[in-house]
Design an enzyme around this catalytic site. Sequence first.
Site, PDB file in Angstrom:
ATOM      1  N   ASN A   1       0.866  -1.177   0.000  1.00 18.70           N
ATOM      2  CA  ASN A   1       0.000   0.000   0.000  1.00 18.70           C
ATOM      3  C   ASN A   1       0.910   1.236   0.000  1.00 18.70           C
ATOM      4  OD1 ASN A   1      -1.824   2.038   0.504  1.00 18.70           O
ATOM      5  ND2 ASN A   1      -2.333   1.368   2.597  1.00 18.70           N
ATOM      6  N   TRP A   2       0.988   1.878  -1.153  1.00 15.30           N
ATOM      7  CA  TRP A   2       1.906   3.025  -1.271  1.00 15.30           C
ATOM      8  C   TRP A   2       1.376   4.268  -0.564  1.00 15.30           C
ATOM      9  CZ3 TRP A   2       3.765   3.136  -7.120  1.00 15.30           C
ATOM     10  CH2 TRP A   2       4.530   1.979  -7.361  1.00 15.30           C
ATOM     11  N   LYS A   3       0.095   4.269  -0.219  1.00 16.12           N
ATOM     12  CA  LYS A   3      -0.541   5.466   0.362  1.00 16.12           C
ATOM     13  C   LYS A   3      -0.277   6.666  -0.562  1.00 16.12           C
ATOM     14  CE  LYS A   3      -0.251   3.278   4.833  1.00 16.12           C
ATOM     15  NZ  LYS A   3      -0.168   3.401   6.283  1.00 16.12           N
TER      16      LYS A   3
ATOM     17  N   HIS B   1      -9.634   1.429   4.821  1.00 15.53           N
ATOM     18  CA  HIS B   1      -8.370   1.574   5.559  1.00 15.53           C
ATOM     19  C   HIS B   1      -8.599   2.495   6.761  1.00 15.53           C
ATOM     20  CE1 HIS B   1      -4.256   2.612   6.576  1.00 15.53           C
ATOM     21  NE2 HIS B   1      -3.893   1.529   5.918  1.00 15.53           N
TER      22      HIS B   1
ATOM     23  N   GLU C   1      -5.634  -4.864  10.760  1.00 17.51           N
ATOM     24  CA  GLU C   1      -4.602  -3.857  11.003  1.00 17.51           C
ATOM     25  C   GLU C   1      -4.883  -3.137  12.331  1.00 17.51           C
ATOM     26  OE1 GLU C   1      -2.540  -2.607   7.176  1.00 17.51           O
ATOM     27  OE2 GLU C   1      -4.335  -1.387   7.287  1.00 17.51           O
TER      28      GLU C   1
ATOM     29  N   GLY D   1       2.347   2.023  11.004  1.00 10.86           N
ATOM     30  CA  GLY D   1       3.365   3.061  10.878  1.00 10.86           C
ATOM     31  C   GLY D   1       4.143   3.350  12.150  1.00 10.86           C
TER      32      GLY D   1
ATOM     33  N   SER E   1       3.293  -2.281  10.486  1.00  9.42           N
ATOM     34  CA  SER E   1       4.743  -2.375  10.735  1.00  9.42           C
ATOM     35  C   SER E   1       5.345  -3.709  10.318  1.00  9.42           C
ATOM     36  CB  SER E   1       5.040  -2.065  12.212  1.00  9.42           C
ATOM     37  OG  SER E   1       4.657  -0.728  12.506  1.00  9.42           O
TER      38      SER E   1
ATOM     39  N   GLY F   1       2.711  -1.115   4.347  1.00  6.90           N
ATOM     40  CA  GLY F   1       2.844   0.279   3.938  1.00  6.90           C
ATOM     41  C   GLY F   1       4.308   0.624   3.730  1.00  6.90           C
ATOM     42  N   GLY F   2       4.920   1.219   4.758  1.00  9.83           N
ATOM     43  CA  GLY F   2       6.281   1.754   4.669  1.00  9.83           C
ATOM     44  C   GLY F   2       7.296   0.827   4.014  1.00  9.83           C
TER      45      GLY F   2
HETATM   46  P1  PGA Z   1       2.734   0.195   7.735  1.00  6.67           P
HETATM   47  O1  PGA Z   1       1.280   0.491   7.136  1.00  6.67           O
HETATM   48  O2  PGA Z   1       3.210  -1.110   7.115  1.00  6.67           O
HETATM   49  O3  PGA Z   1       3.568   1.366   7.290  1.00  6.67           O
HETATM   50  O4  PGA Z   1       2.603   0.078   9.205  1.00  6.67           O
HETATM   51  C1  PGA Z   1       0.354  -0.549   6.959  1.00  6.67           C
HETATM   52  C2  PGA Z   1      -0.947  -0.006   6.434  1.00  6.67           C
HETATM   53  O5  PGA Z   1      -1.368   1.084   6.863  1.00  6.67           O
HETATM   54  O6  PGA Z   1      -1.611  -0.634   5.577  1.00  6.67           O
END
Ligand code: PGA
Length: 228
Positions: free
Chosen positions: A10-12, A95, A151, A157, A189, A208-209
């Site tokens: 998920n690149w956001k 999300h 999640e 994050g 994370s 995400g990250g």
């Molecule tokens: P993260 O984000 O891996 O950066 O914690 C996950 C998400 O929000 O889908």
Amino acid sequence: MPHKTLIVGNWKMNKSLSQAVSFITAVAEPVAQYKKIEPIVCPPYPWLAVIDGLLRDSSLQLGAQDVSAFKNGAYTGQVSAEMLAPHCQYVIIGHSERRRLCQETPDQINDKIKRALEVKLQPIVCISNLSEVEALAPILPLTKHWVIAYEPLAAIGSGQATDPAQVKDMVHHIHRLVGKNTTVLYGGSVTPDNIAQYTTICQGALVGGASLDPQSFLQLCAQTDKAQ
Ligand code: PGA
């Protein structure tokens, strides 16, 4: 239900067009060596059609990060499921950043899921607690192929991934409420170092990250493939 383990990036709201194209150029071919996983990237809306054009022969699948709850019409700024369907196989819905920052309600989320299913886009429904799973009850009969991403808010994050025992417990509850066939992902994370702890108890991960860097994304895929 997809049999492969889903690795969803998920690149956001990250990456310019040229950064998006460099990522795809670096990942599209090497990712094919990991046969036990289904790799998916979810870029921002404006890059979807461009990336789709680059992915014709790749195993990499495309997802959107959101979809409108409405069908096409006078909804300024929104993007319909019908517009996404030619380019994407998946769409992230509900999300926690959208539930929290955009005040998305369970009814809106259920409408978004309906719009996606109408055009055969696979929703990846994000939930952070059991009441958000229970809110899906009225629309459960609409498909047999649910993909639910668990999640926990504190894990997103933060660098504080959730205890796998807690995730295992939640997988059990989701299977009980939604059905045994449900593909449950863990998100929050996730990194190449900890992903195998989750993909051995879930059917994939939403990242995400750690999905933004091409080498890190390939590592997520490699570690999962190895642990299957
Ligand atoms: P993260 O984000 O891996 O950066 O914690 C996950 C998400 O929000 O889908």
